[in-house]
Design a protein around this motif. Sequence first.
Motif, PDB file in Angstrom:
ATOM      1  N   PHE A 155       7.742  -1.460  -9.137  1.00  0.00           N
ATOM      2  CA  PHE A 155       7.147  -1.806  -7.833  1.00  0.00           C
ATOM      3  C   PHE A 155       8.222  -2.260  -6.852  1.00  0.00           C
ATOM      4  O   PHE A 155       8.314  -1.775  -5.723  1.00  0.00           O
ATOM      5  CB  PHE A 155       6.122  -2.927  -8.053  1.00  0.00           C
ATOM      6  CG  PHE A 155       5.155  -3.120  -6.921  1.00  0.00           C
ATOM      7  CD1 PHE A 155       3.945  -2.453  -6.899  1.00  0.00           C
ATOM      8  CD2 PHE A 155       5.442  -3.987  -5.879  1.00  0.00           C
ATOM      9  CE1 PHE A 155       3.045  -2.630  -5.861  1.00  0.00           C
ATOM     10  CE2 PHE A 155       4.567  -4.185  -4.838  1.00  0.00           C
ATOM     11  CZ  PHE A 155       3.347  -3.504  -4.826  1.00  0.00           C
ATOM     12  N   LEU A 156       9.060  -3.179  -7.297  1.00  0.00           N
ATOM     13  CA  LEU A 156      10.120  -3.713  -6.435  1.00  0.00           C
ATOM     14  C   LEU A 156      11.183  -2.646  -6.136  1.00  0.00           C
ATOM     15  O   LEU A 156      11.715  -2.579  -5.028  1.00  0.00           O
ATOM     16  CB  LEU A 156      10.769  -4.929  -7.095  1.00  0.00           C
ATOM     17  CG  LEU A 156       9.859  -6.143  -7.313  1.00  0.00           C
ATOM     18  CD1 LEU A 156      10.613  -7.251  -8.038  1.00  0.00           C
ATOM     19  CD2 LEU A 156       9.287  -6.653  -6.009  1.00  0.00           C
ATOM     20  N   THR A 157      11.489  -1.828  -7.130  1.00  0.00           N
ATOM     21  CA  THR A 157      12.471  -0.771  -6.927  1.00  0.00           C
ATOM     22  C   THR A 157      11.976   0.242  -5.901  1.00  0.00           C
ATOM     23  O   THR A 157      12.743   0.709  -5.049  1.00  0.00           O
ATOM     24  CB  THR A 157      12.760  -0.053  -8.261  1.00  0.00           C
ATOM     25  OG1 THR A 157      13.207  -1.017  -9.218  1.00  0.00           O
ATOM     26  CG2 THR A 157      13.827   1.011  -8.090  1.00  0.00           C
ATOM     27  N   SER A 170       0.832  -1.214   0.000  1.00  0.00           N
ATOM     28  CA  SER A 170       0.000   0.000   0.000  1.00  0.00           C
ATOM     29  C   SER A 170       0.860   1.254   0.000  1.00  0.00           C
ATOM     30  O   SER A 170       0.517   2.267  -0.629  1.00  0.00           O
ATOM     31  CB  SER A 170      -0.934   0.001   1.210  1.00  0.00           C
ATOM     32  OG  SER A 170      -0.207  -0.052   2.429  1.00  0.00           O
ATOM     33  N   GLN A 171       2.010   1.215   0.676  1.00  0.00           N
ATOM     34  CA  GLN A 171       2.928   2.351   0.668  1.00  0.00           C
ATOM     35  C   GLN A 171       3.551   2.546  -0.712  1.00  0.00           C
ATOM     36  O   GLN A 171       3.798   3.676  -1.140  1.00  0.00           O
ATOM     37  CB  GLN A 171       4.030   2.149   1.709  1.00  0.00           C
ATOM     38  CG  GLN A 171       3.549   2.218   3.152  1.00  0.00           C
ATOM     39  CD  GLN A 171       4.652   1.882   4.136  1.00  0.00           C
ATOM     40  OE1 GLN A 171       5.377   0.904   3.958  1.00  0.00           O
ATOM     41  NE2 GLN A 171       4.785   2.685   5.188  1.00  0.00           N
ATOM     42  N   ILE A 172       3.792   1.442  -1.408  1.00  0.00           N
ATOM     43  CA  ILE A 172       4.365   1.518  -2.750  1.00  0.00           C
ATOM     44  C   ILE A 172       3.386   2.194  -3.708  1.00  0.00           C
ATOM     45  O   ILE A 172       3.758   3.070  -4.489  1.00  0.00           O
ATOM     46  CB  ILE A 172       4.730   0.106  -3.263  1.00  0.00           C
ATOM     47  CG1 ILE A 172       5.815  -0.503  -2.377  1.00  0.00           C
ATOM     48  CG2 ILE A 172       5.195   0.168  -4.720  1.00  0.00           C
ATOM     49  CD1 ILE A 172       6.046  -1.975  -2.633  1.00  0.00           C
ATOM     50  N   ILE A 231      18.527  -1.820  -7.253  1.00  0.00           N
ATOM     51  CA  ILE A 231      19.132  -2.414  -8.449  1.00  0.00           C
ATOM     52  C   ILE A 231      18.671  -3.859  -8.622  1.00  0.00           C
ATOM     53  O   ILE A 231      18.321  -4.291  -9.726  1.00  0.00           O
ATOM     54  CB  ILE A 231      20.667  -2.329  -8.365  1.00  0.00           C
ATOM     55  CG1 ILE A 231      21.110  -0.866  -8.448  1.00  0.00           C
ATOM     56  CG2 ILE A 231      21.321  -3.156  -9.474  1.00  0.00           C
ATOM     57  CD1 ILE A 231      22.582  -0.635  -8.224  1.00  0.00           C
ATOM     58  N   LEU A 232      18.631  -4.620  -7.537  1.00  0.00           N
ATOM     59  CA  LEU A 232      18.189  -6.007  -7.611  1.00  0.00           C
ATOM     60  C   LEU A 232      16.714  -6.088  -8.009  1.00  0.00           C
ATOM     61  O   LEU A 232      16.322  -6.914  -8.839  1.00  0.00           O
ATOM     62  CB  LEU A 232      18.401  -6.702  -6.257  1.00  0.00           C
ATOM     63  CG  LEU A 232      18.042  -8.184  -6.185  1.00  0.00           C
ATOM     64  CD1 LEU A 232      18.887  -8.982  -7.167  1.00  0.00           C
ATOM     65  CD2 LEU A 232      18.228  -8.707  -4.760  1.00  0.00           C
ATOM     66  N   GLY A 233      15.890  -5.207  -7.424  1.00  0.00           N
ATOM     67  CA  GLY A 233      14.472  -5.187  -7.763  1.00  0.00           C
ATOM     68  C   GLY A 233      14.224  -4.850  -9.216  1.00  0.00           C
ATOM     69  O   GLY A 233      13.271  -5.331  -9.832  1.00  0.00           O
ATOM     70  N   THR A 234      15.080  -4.018  -9.793  1.00  0.00           N
ATOM     71  CA  THR A 234      14.973  -3.683 -11.212  1.00  0.00           C
ATOM     72  C   THR A 234      15.407  -4.846 -12.093  1.00  0.00           C
ATOM     73  O   THR A 234      14.779  -5.154 -13.112  1.00  0.00           O
ATOM     74  CB  THR A 234      15.865  -2.460 -11.533  1.00  0.00           C
ATOM     75  OG1 THR A 234      15.442  -1.350 -10.751  1.00  0.00           O
ATOM     76  CG2 THR A 234      15.788  -2.099 -13.004  1.00  0.00           C
TER      77      THR A 234
END
Length: 299
Positions: free
Chosen positions: A204-206, A34-36, A216-219
């Motif tokens: 979203f992950l970034t 929800s914060q994202i 970087i990993l989330g991207t």
Amino acid sequence: MSENDNQKEYQEKETENNIQEKTERPRRQFYIPSQIVDEFGEKGRDHLGQPFGGMMLLALTAGSFMTFGAIFSILIAEGVETQGLFHLLSGFGFAAGYAMVFISGAILFTEINVLLPSYLFNKSNLMKVNIYKFWGATYIGNILGAVMVAVLIELSGSLSPEFYSELSSYLDKKMKFMDHGVKGWFEVLVSGILANWLIGMAAFLTTAARDITGKILGTTLPVILFVAGNFQHSAANMGYFSMGVLASDKYAWYEYIWFNLIPASIGNLIGGGILVSLLFSYAYKEDLNTSLGKKKNRK
């Protein structure tokens, strides 16, 4: 023992329990969904509030990063024959371009397809916001930025003949749908939905990560997946096609646009706007506490 003493003892125990809980539970290292979504909306609003000149510069910068990503994806996987390793390296290379976009705040058309809807879905006066001019300017800025870097790379004479041979095979994979006629056009559209669904999740992950390594990993992970799957992402293809127009006459510029960029862009709008932005905005609408025009009233 008096009532005041009992109350004091109770408060002391509560304070002790709170301190112990804070000591035992480490600080969370990521944002919850929800914060994202809330962050997406904030970023979308900030982008709309950009002066036109600043917005165009950021769009040009994002397009430039796409060409750099395309170049790196080819260079890092050049000569690798094992398919799995080839896809891994190629995706990792292109992730460098997206990481630069996400972390620098550059404006990428396909990322905007996620951020702006998150803002608009949570805004009460949706119809008063004119986003179409912004969307179009961002798209054109991305293309111009991608072409600009391609021209500079060509003028530099830095790349080897082996690079251009590998580029040709990348272009063939992107343009294979042209042989299928109308069916191929719609295949690119569906492929575009899948591509920006994944890039939306990269955003979203970034956004979830709170340090540079996590961002970087989330991207990287979703980008590797979309590159390996040959899913059609209009922003990524701008990088490849900009090099292709200058280095090869196998495909004309209008073929790149009509048979790939247009259907891919439509699919990207659907994939980012509906399957990421609308989906999560609706799923977490009860948890959202934004300043975007709709405040939750808590009793």
